[in-house]
Design a protein around this motif. Structure first.
Motif, PDB file in Angstrom:
ATOM      1  N   LEU A  59       0.855  -1.184   0.000  1.00 34.25           N
ATOM      2  CA  LEU A  59       0.000   0.000   0.000  1.00 34.25           C
ATOM      3  C   LEU A  59       0.889   1.231   0.000  1.00 34.25           C
ATOM      4  CD1 LEU A  59      -1.647  -2.306   1.679  1.00 34.25           C
ATOM      5  CD2 LEU A  59      -3.108  -0.388   2.323  1.00 34.25           C
ATOM      6  N   LEU A  60       0.554   2.192  -0.832  1.00 35.44           N
ATOM      7  CA  LEU A  60       1.256   3.475  -0.849  1.00 35.44           C
ATOM      8  C   LEU A  60       0.294   4.549  -0.374  1.00 35.44           C
ATOM      9  CD1 LEU A  60       3.806   5.139  -1.590  1.00 35.44           C
ATOM     10  CD2 LEU A  60       2.728   5.539  -3.818  1.00 35.44           C
ATOM     11  N   LEU A  61       0.557   5.115   0.795  1.00 31.37           N
ATOM     12  CA  LEU A  61      -0.294   6.161   1.344  1.00 31.37           C
ATOM     13  C   LEU A  61       0.165   7.508   0.802  1.00 31.37           C
ATOM     14  CD1 LEU A  61      -0.353   4.987   5.089  1.00 31.37           C
ATOM     15  CD2 LEU A  61      -1.535   4.030   3.091  1.00 31.37           C
ATOM     16  N   LEU A  62      -0.757   8.258   0.215  1.00 32.59           N
ATOM     17  CA  LEU A  62      -0.440   9.571  -0.350  1.00 32.59           C
ATOM     18  C   LEU A  62      -1.390  10.623   0.208  1.00 32.59           C
ATOM     19  CD1 LEU A  62       0.199   9.071  -4.187  1.00 32.59           C
ATOM     20  CD2 LEU A  62       1.885   9.353  -2.369  1.00 32.59           C
ATOM     21  N   ASN A  63      -0.851  11.751   0.619  1.00 36.28           N
ATOM     22  CA  ASN A  63      -1.698  12.886   0.973  1.00 36.28           C
ATOM     23  C   ASN A  63      -2.305  13.492  -0.291  1.00 36.28           C
ATOM     24  OD1 ASN A  63      -1.069  12.610   3.663  1.00 36.28           O
ATOM     25  ND2 ASN A  63      -0.360  14.722   3.923  1.00 36.28           N
ATOM     26  N   PRO A  64      -3.527  14.010  -0.221  1.00 37.56           N
ATOM     27  CA  PRO A  64      -4.104  14.660  -1.401  1.00 37.56           C
ATOM     28  C   PRO A  64      -3.279  15.840  -1.902  1.00 37.56           C
ATOM     29  CG  PRO A  64      -5.808  14.216   0.228  1.00 37.56           C
ATOM     30  CD  PRO A  64      -4.495  13.933   0.900  1.00 37.56           C
ATOM     31  N   ASP A  65      -2.565  16.532  -0.997  1.00 37.27           N
ATOM     32  CA  ASP A  65      -1.822  17.726  -1.404  1.00 37.27           C
ATOM     33  C   ASP A  65      -0.405  17.408  -1.859  1.00 37.27           C
ATOM     34  OD1 ASP A  65      -0.988  17.059   1.177  1.00 37.27           O
ATOM     35  OD2 ASP A  65      -0.556  19.138   1.718  1.00 37.27           O
ATOM     36  N   THR A  66      -0.162  16.161  -2.262  1.00 35.80           N
ATOM     37  CA  THR A  66       1.101  15.841  -2.915  1.00 35.80           C
ATOM     38  C   THR A  66       0.925  15.998  -4.422  1.00 35.80           C
ATOM     39  OG1 THR A  66       0.488  13.485  -2.910  1.00 35.80           O
ATOM     40  CG2 THR A  66       1.887  14.266  -1.106  1.00 35.80           C
ATOM     41  N   PHE A  67       2.033  16.169  -5.136  1.00 37.86           N
ATOM     42  CA  PHE A  67       1.944  16.253  -6.595  1.00 37.86           C
ATOM     43  C   PHE A  67       3.031  15.366  -7.197  1.00 37.86           C
ATOM     44  CE2 PHE A  67       4.246  19.863  -4.900  1.00 37.86           C
ATOM     45  CZ  PHE A  67       5.376  20.001  -5.682  1.00 37.86           C
ATOM     46  N   ALA A  68       2.584  14.550  -8.168  1.00 39.86           N
ATOM     47  CA  ALA A  68       3.438  13.490  -8.706  1.00 39.86           C
ATOM     48  C   ALA A  68       3.657  13.654 -10.198  1.00 39.86           C
ATOM     49  CB  ALA A  68       2.794  12.137  -8.420  1.00 39.86           C
ATOM     50  N   ASP A  69       4.749  13.033 -10.684  1.00 41.03           N
ATOM     51  CA  ASP A  69       4.994  12.951 -12.119  1.00 41.03           C
ATOM     52  C   ASP A  69       4.044  11.931 -12.736  1.00 41.03           C
ATOM     53  OD1 ASP A  69       7.093  14.734 -11.838  1.00 41.03           O
ATOM     54  OD2 ASP A  69       8.566  13.135 -11.543  1.00 41.03           O
ATOM     55  N   ALA A  70       3.884  11.993 -14.027  1.00 45.21           N
ATOM     56  CA  ALA A  70       2.961  11.092 -14.725  1.00 45.21           C
ATOM     57  C   ALA A  70       3.356   9.627 -14.558  1.00 45.21           C
ATOM     58  CB  ALA A  70       2.901  11.456 -16.206  1.00 45.21           C
ATOM     59  N   ASP A  71       4.661   9.351 -14.433  1.00 52.38           N
ATOM     60  CA  ASP A  71       5.114   7.962 -14.319  1.00 52.38           C
ATOM     61  C   ASP A  71       5.382   7.553 -12.874  1.00 52.38           C
ATOM     62  OD1 ASP A  71       7.286   9.600 -13.960  1.00 52.38           O
ATOM     63  OD2 ASP A  71       8.656   8.429 -15.226  1.00 52.38           O
ATOM     64  N   PHE A  72       4.854   8.290 -11.924  1.00 51.63           N
ATOM     65  CA  PHE A  72       5.116   8.011 -10.510  1.00 51.63           C
ATOM     66  C   PHE A  72       4.717   6.584 -10.113  1.00 51.63           C
ATOM     67  CE2 PHE A  72       3.600   8.148  -6.051  1.00 51.63           C
ATOM     68  CZ  PHE A  72       4.811   8.377  -5.422  1.00 51.63           C
ATOM     69  N   PRO A  73       3.515   6.092 -10.447  1.00 48.60           N
ATOM     70  CA  PRO A  73       3.185   4.708 -10.062  1.00 48.60           C
ATOM     71  C   PRO A  73       4.155   3.676 -10.629  1.00 48.60           C
ATOM     72  CG  PRO A  73       1.202   5.901 -10.697  1.00 48.60           C
ATOM     73  CD  PRO A  73       2.369   6.755 -11.093  1.00 48.60           C
ATOM     74  N   GLU A  74       4.625   3.887 -11.848  1.00 41.96           N
ATOM     75  CA  GLU A  74       5.584   2.949 -12.439  1.00 41.96           C
ATOM     76  C   GLU A  74       6.902   2.955 -11.680  1.00 41.96           C
ATOM     77  OE1 GLU A  74       4.924   2.863 -17.119  1.00 41.96           O
ATOM     78  OE2 GLU A  74       4.745   4.907 -16.322  1.00 41.96           O
ATOM     79  N   LYS A  75       7.324   4.129 -11.247  1.00 46.06           N
ATOM     80  CA  LYS A  75       8.552   4.216 -10.454  1.00 46.06           C
ATOM     81  C   LYS A  75       8.414   3.441  -9.135  1.00 46.06           C
ATOM     82  CE  LYS A  75      10.000   8.813 -12.091  1.00 46.06           C
ATOM     83  NZ  LYS A  75      10.200  10.230 -11.671  1.00 46.06           N
ATOM     84  N   ILE A  76       7.255   3.549  -8.510  1.00 43.78           N
ATOM     85  CA  ILE A  76       7.036   2.831  -7.257  1.00 43.78           C
ATOM     86  C   ILE A  76       7.075   1.323  -7.489  1.00 43.78           C
ATOM     87  CG2 ILE A  76       5.411   2.396  -5.380  1.00 43.78           C
ATOM     88  CD1 ILE A  76       6.708   5.111  -5.212  1.00 43.78           C
TER      89      ILE A  76
END
Length: 362
Positions: free
Chosen positions: A98-115
């Protein structure tokens, strides 16, 4: 608890990763974050799902979320806190991580792939994967953000009086290095589902804040490692240490700190901290009344009441804390004094806090 779920098309095979976002009145932030990751989620369909838990926001979710592949939206009937939201998502997924993310974070388009690539790396290590991983955070201007800390102690809390607010809970950036650490912030926290299963999920006695510290502490006590990984950086817009704390949140944060001490520190430390916070609440309540800041004065009166109660190993927890804080802050009854023993109507604040002797430091 009645929970409504809006589900887009789902993949029949269990995913590797579930991205969990717990929302309360932050739909614009959620929409921005989801849209940023949408193309990546479509490319890796089946290996990653997104679960968005809404803790009774005042407005409904964006309608187009319903048609997104790999996204579940869980609408909770009340705001029971961050830990309760995370646990709701954890119980609904079969993902290994599980990856917990705050709503006020901002990610790159390929962020899930990096994880997913990092998960593959962890699982291939000869020593095995860590139980929890915190990734690097940055401010909106690109500068690094504090995200790693030592477990709270009484001496550390007393030193905080002379420490800038932005660094009170956290290690300095110069000290923060990749590898094992005591705890990492929950704004971007990767955790094995096995850890959640062994511990029983996040502790819902914490309404907001310190729940990730407690989670890391329990995981380490059970032999799991907690690591910091700076190979991935995620932006974080509004960390608590850099924004104004409103009166309700002030009550909640003081409760969480006291509750952590009650659960994990020696009893004498918890009692001394309760006394210190009670004294602080008396002084700040008197000052706020003097300068006419009614809501702040009410908040400090509530903090004093919580400190006295938790000092005797009893008190409110979870959703009760939020309700007590909201009602206390908006209480405009004239002549309310700091020493009054006002209790939230219908609360169970005289219940003993659940303690496990194995969790307490000696």
């Amino acid at each position: 608890m009645t929970i409504a779920t809006l589900e887009g098309p789902q993949c029949p095979t269990p995913p590797t990763l579930a991205i969990v976002i717990v929302n309360f009145n932050s739909w614009p932030d959620c929409e921005r974050l989801v849209e940023a990751m949408a193309s990546s989620l479509e490319r890796i369909d089946g290996r990653c799902e997104l679960i968005l838990v809404d803790n009774a926001s005042e407005t409904p979710p964006p309608s187009h979320f319903e048609n997104r592949s790999g996204i579940q939206i869980i609408l909770c009937p009340d705001n029971a806190g961050f830990a309760a939201g995370v646990n709701t998502a954890w119980r609904r997924t079969t993902a290994r991580w599980l990856l917990l993310l705050n709503p006020d974070t901002f990610a790159d388009a390929d962020f899930p792939e990096k994880i997913l690539h990092r998960i593959a790396f962890y699982e291939a290590r000869t020593e095995g994967p860590p139980g929890l991983v915190g990734f690097a955070l940055s401010n909106e201007d690109g500068t690094r953000q504090h995200s790693v800390g030592s477990f709270p102690t009484l001496a550390g809390c007393l030193r905080e009086v002379w420490t800038p607010r932005s660094r009170r809970k956290y290690w300095s950036l110069g000290r923060t290095r990749p590898g094992p650490v005591p705890w990492v912030t929950g704004a971007c926290l990767l955790v094995q589902a096995s850890v959640m299963e062994q511990i029983g999920g996040m502790d819902e006695d914490f309404f907001l804040y310190h729940e990730e510290v407690a989670l890391c502490r329990l995981a380490r006590d059970r032999g799991w490692t907690v690591e910091f990984d700076d190979s991935i950086t995620l932006g974080h817009l509004r960390p608590l240490q850099s924004r104004r704390v409103n009166p309700v949140l002030r009550v909640v944060t003081r409760h969480s700190k006291l509750l952590y001490f009650l659960k994990f520190r020696p009893r004498w430390e918890a009692r001394i901290l309760a006394w210190v916070i009670t004294f602080e609440a008396h002084v700040r309540h008197a000052w706020c009344r003097w300068i006419g800041q009614t809501e702040d004065a009410n908040a400090w009166r509530a903090v004093g009441s919580i400190a006295r109660t938790l000092g005797s190993d009893r008190g409110l927890r979870g959703i009760e804390v939020r309700r007590f804080a909201e009602q206390s802050v908006r209480d405009t009854a004239p002549g309310c004094r700091m020493g009054s023993r006002r209790r939230l109507k219908g609360s169970r604040g005289d219940r003993p806090i659940r303690l496990d002797a194995r969790k307490r430091s000696r």
